[in-house]
Motif scaffolding. Structure first.
Motif, PDB file in Angstrom:
ATOM      1  N   TYR A  25      30.700 -35.104  14.110  1.00  0.00           N
ATOM      2  CA  TYR A  25      29.231 -36.035  13.806  1.00  0.00           C
ATOM      3  C   TYR A  25      29.562 -35.620  12.201  1.00  0.00           C
ATOM      4  O   TYR A  25      29.493 -34.571  12.253  1.00  0.00           O
ATOM      5  CB  TYR A  25      28.643 -35.380  14.945  1.00  0.00           C
ATOM      6  N   PRO A  26      28.860 -37.035  12.002  1.00  0.00           N
ATOM      7  CA  PRO A  26      28.716 -36.801  10.774  1.00  0.00           C
ATOM      8  C   PRO A  26      27.608 -35.681   9.980  1.00  0.00           C
ATOM      9  O   PRO A  26      28.137 -34.717   8.760  1.00  0.00           O
ATOM     10  CB  PRO A  26      28.386 -38.364   9.963  1.00  0.00           C
ATOM     11  N   ARG A  27      26.427 -35.475  10.781  1.00  0.00           N
ATOM     12  CA  ARG A  27      25.754 -34.606  10.179  1.00  0.00           C
ATOM     13  C   ARG A  27      26.034 -33.658   9.986  1.00  0.00           C
ATOM     14  O   ARG A  27      25.487 -32.509   9.608  1.00  0.00           O
ATOM     15  CB  ARG A  27      23.924 -34.703  11.325  1.00  0.00           C
TER      16      ARG A  27
ATOM     17  N   HIS B 185      24.546 -40.601  22.900  1.00  0.00           N
ATOM     18  CA  HIS B 185      24.404 -38.915  23.292  1.00  0.00           C
ATOM     19  C   HIS B 185      25.462 -39.481  21.524  1.00  0.00           C
ATOM     20  O   HIS B 185      24.926 -39.169  20.452  1.00  0.00           O
ATOM     21  CB  HIS B 185      24.935 -37.898  23.951  1.00  0.00           C
ATOM     22  N   ALA B 186      26.573 -40.368  21.490  1.00  0.00           N
ATOM     23  CA  ALA B 186      26.942 -40.551  20.885  1.00  0.00           C
ATOM     24  C   ALA B 186      27.105 -41.237  20.025  1.00  0.00           C
ATOM     25  O   ALA B 186      26.924 -41.086  18.260  1.00  0.00           O
ATOM     26  CB  ALA B 186      28.936 -41.114  21.023  1.00  0.00           C
TER      27      ALA B 186
ATOM     28  N   ASP C 232      24.172 -41.780  19.074  1.00  0.00           N
ATOM     29  CA  ASP C 232      22.463 -41.070  18.278  1.00  0.00           C
ATOM     30  C   ASP C 232      23.277 -39.963  16.494  1.00  0.00           C
ATOM     31  O   ASP C 232      23.033 -40.055  15.147  1.00  0.00           O
ATOM     32  CB  ASP C 232      21.638 -40.476  19.458  1.00  0.00           C
ATOM     33  N   HIS C 233      24.467 -39.456  17.281  1.00  0.00           N
ATOM     34  CA  HIS C 233      25.078 -38.107  16.590  1.00  0.00           C
ATOM     35  C   HIS C 233      25.786 -39.178  15.400  1.00  0.00           C
ATOM     36  O   HIS C 233      25.545 -38.434  13.981  1.00  0.00           O
ATOM     37  CB  HIS C 233      25.388 -37.478  17.094  1.00  0.00           C
ATOM     38  N   LEU C 234      26.129 -40.900  15.728  1.00  0.00           N
ATOM     39  CA  LEU C 234      27.049 -40.859  14.731  1.00  0.00           C
ATOM     40  C   LEU C 234      26.159 -42.134  13.883  1.00  0.00           C
ATOM     41  O   LEU C 234      26.372 -41.744  12.392  1.00  0.00           O
ATOM     42  CB  LEU C 234      27.506 -42.164  15.385  1.00  0.00           C
TER      43      LEU C 234
ATOM     44  N   ILE D 264      36.336 -39.027  11.450  1.00  0.00           N
ATOM     45  CA  ILE D 264      36.496 -38.400  13.071  1.00  0.00           C
ATOM     46  C   ILE D 264      37.663 -38.791  13.861  1.00  0.00           C
ATOM     47  O   ILE D 264      37.777 -40.182  14.821  1.00  0.00           O
ATOM     48  CB  ILE D 264      35.275 -38.399  13.381  1.00  0.00           C
TER      49      ILE D 264
ATOM     50  N   HIS E 115      32.955 -38.146  25.009  1.00  0.00           N
ATOM     51  CA  HIS E 115      31.392 -38.803  24.654  1.00  0.00           C
ATOM     52  C   HIS E 115      31.681 -40.800  24.977  1.00  0.00           C
ATOM     53  O   HIS E 115      31.220 -41.264  24.201  1.00  0.00           O
ATOM     54  CB  HIS E 115      30.605 -38.542  23.574  1.00  0.00           C
ATOM     55  N   GLU E 116      32.707 -41.549  25.515  1.00  0.00           N
ATOM     56  CA  GLU E 116      32.458 -42.271  25.680  1.00  0.00           C
ATOM     57  C   GLU E 116      32.306 -42.484  27.162  1.00  0.00           C
ATOM     58  O   GLU E 116      32.353 -42.079  28.301  1.00  0.00           O
ATOM     59  CB  GLU E 116      33.829 -42.899  25.544  1.00  0.00           C
TER      60      GLU E 116
END
Lengths: 155, 238
Positions: free
Chosen positions: B86-88, A55-56, A58-60, B129, A38-39
């Motif tokens: 990912y964290p969540r 995407h990355a 948003d999830h981080l 991560i 996701h880079e």
């Protein structure tokens, strides 16, 4: 969230990207290449600009720090050069191989740009490529969109 | 498929390391080494630490004392394929694991990023991560002294459910809900429903790790001030 989805759909439509299906609504830009981690990478001759995808980010979650490498450092796709830290996690960054020629110093004071503008103002490093073949193995926007959709569906 | 997977049972292997009173810095150095230099899964349980110290976990500071319990889970991404790195997603997984631990004992929830009983926080966590692995580190507030809490300032970045409560109204003591040994036993049991556990001593760890360069260290006071200003999270109680 609904507004973001609508915006993403409109952008995706403008860029002719089928990214907004079945809940996956991240922005995927057509002129970039993508890694499974996701880079994104923007190739320009023998130089490449690098960052993390929508995407990355948003999830981080909210990014609060970006660990930037030193100029002149040799980086490798197989090794971590730095990290993006969000409120609850640090996440390694694995770039494309080459020599770091520029870093986005603005991120030191404004790490949130990685969230608000991941493909533009939130770029992280620029690299002089050492292996042009690596870039060939990256995904184009369509493949990356599909990759994300499949990944989303699995979870 | 991970080479650690036990074919007969279909469960991936996880090494269990039980520490007692290990200093938090030593624990974090060990975790960094295991995350980056091992290809195994690990569960580290540190039953207390032996110093009052400020330690740095992700971007928050936590006040730990000799009673604080630490549990860390280091997993290969492929061995927990339902968990996105990912964290969540990691916390949703860990939250379900700890739900088993506290089932029938207390009103346990994962609330935003915290472990709570009702609306009171008793566990703070952080993740790191990498490409193929991640660590979920939790500090459990077993007990605390009100005077130690006085070291903490109110953070500017707070979870919504905190609702402007001060520390004493926001946190709770785990010891009021579960016996210490019962918690450790139930945690190991819950982890054991998803992994085949193999207990290792500290001495046995070296064989499974290659060399790596340590980056975990204590921050200087100036670095701490700079970092807390940067993160807008001055301090958080566990």
């Amino acid at each position: 969230m609904a507004a973001r989805f609508l915006w993403a759909s409109r952008v995706a439509s403008h860029l002719r990207i089928s990214g907004a299906q079945r809940g996956f609504s991240s922005v995927v830009l057509k002129d970039l290449k993508y890694a499974e981690s996701h880079e994104w990478v923007k190739i320009n001759g023998n130089k490449a600009t690098f960052g993390i995808t929508d995407h990355a980010q948003d999830h981080l979650g909210d990014v609060v720090y970006v660990e930037l490498p030193d100029l002149g450092l040799s980086v490798s796709q197989d090794e971590t050069f730095g990290a993006v830290e969000s409120v609850k996690a640090t996440s390694d960054i694995n770039p494309i191989s080459g020599t770091v020629v520029e870093v986005n110093e603005v991120l030191t004071e404004s790490p949130g740009l990685v969230n608000t503008s991941p493909h533009e103002e939130g770029w992280i490093i620029k690299v002089e490529l050492s292996d042009a073949c690596e870039a060939q193995k990256l995904m184009d926007s369509d493949k990356y969109s599909k990759f994300c959709q499949e990944d989303y569906a699995k979870h | 498929m991970s080479v650690n997977r036990v074919k007969n049972l279909g469960l991936p292997l996880m090494n269990l390391v039980k520490l007692r009173g290990t200093p938090i810095l030593q624990q974090l150095l060990l975790e960094e080494r295991l995350l980056r230099s091992s290809s195994d899964n690990w569960c580290i349980v540190n039953d207390g630490t032996n110093l009052l110290t400020l330690s740095w976990v992700c971007l928050g500071t936590v006040i730990v004392d000799e009673n604080t319990l630490f549990v860390s889970l280091i997993c290969n991404r492929n061995d927990v394929p339902d968990v996105q790195p990912y964290p969540r997603s990691v916390m949703a997984w860990s939250g379900s694991l700890y739900s088993e631990v506290f089932n029938g004992i207390a009103d346990f929830q994962l609330r935003e990023n915290d472990y709570v009983f009702g609306d009171r926080k008793f566990g703070g966590n952080a993740q790191s991560i990498t490409r193929n692995r991640w660590i979920h580190h939790t500090s459990f507030l077993w007990d605390y002294s009100v005077s130690n809490m006085a070291y903490l300032k109110l953070p500017s970045r707070v979870p919504q459910y905190r609702l402007e409560r001060d520390h004493t109204d926001f946190v709770c003591k785990m010891k009021d809900y579960i016996e210490r040994s019962v918690f450790i036993e139930k945690t190991i049991k819950a982890v054991g429903t998803q992994f085949m556990l193999k207990e290792l001593s500290l001495d046995e760890i070296d064989d499974s790790c290659r060399e790596h360069v340590e980056t975990t260290r204590l921050l200087t006071l100036d670095e701490l001030k700079e970092t807390t200003t940067r993160s807008e999270s001055i301090a958080q109680a566990v």
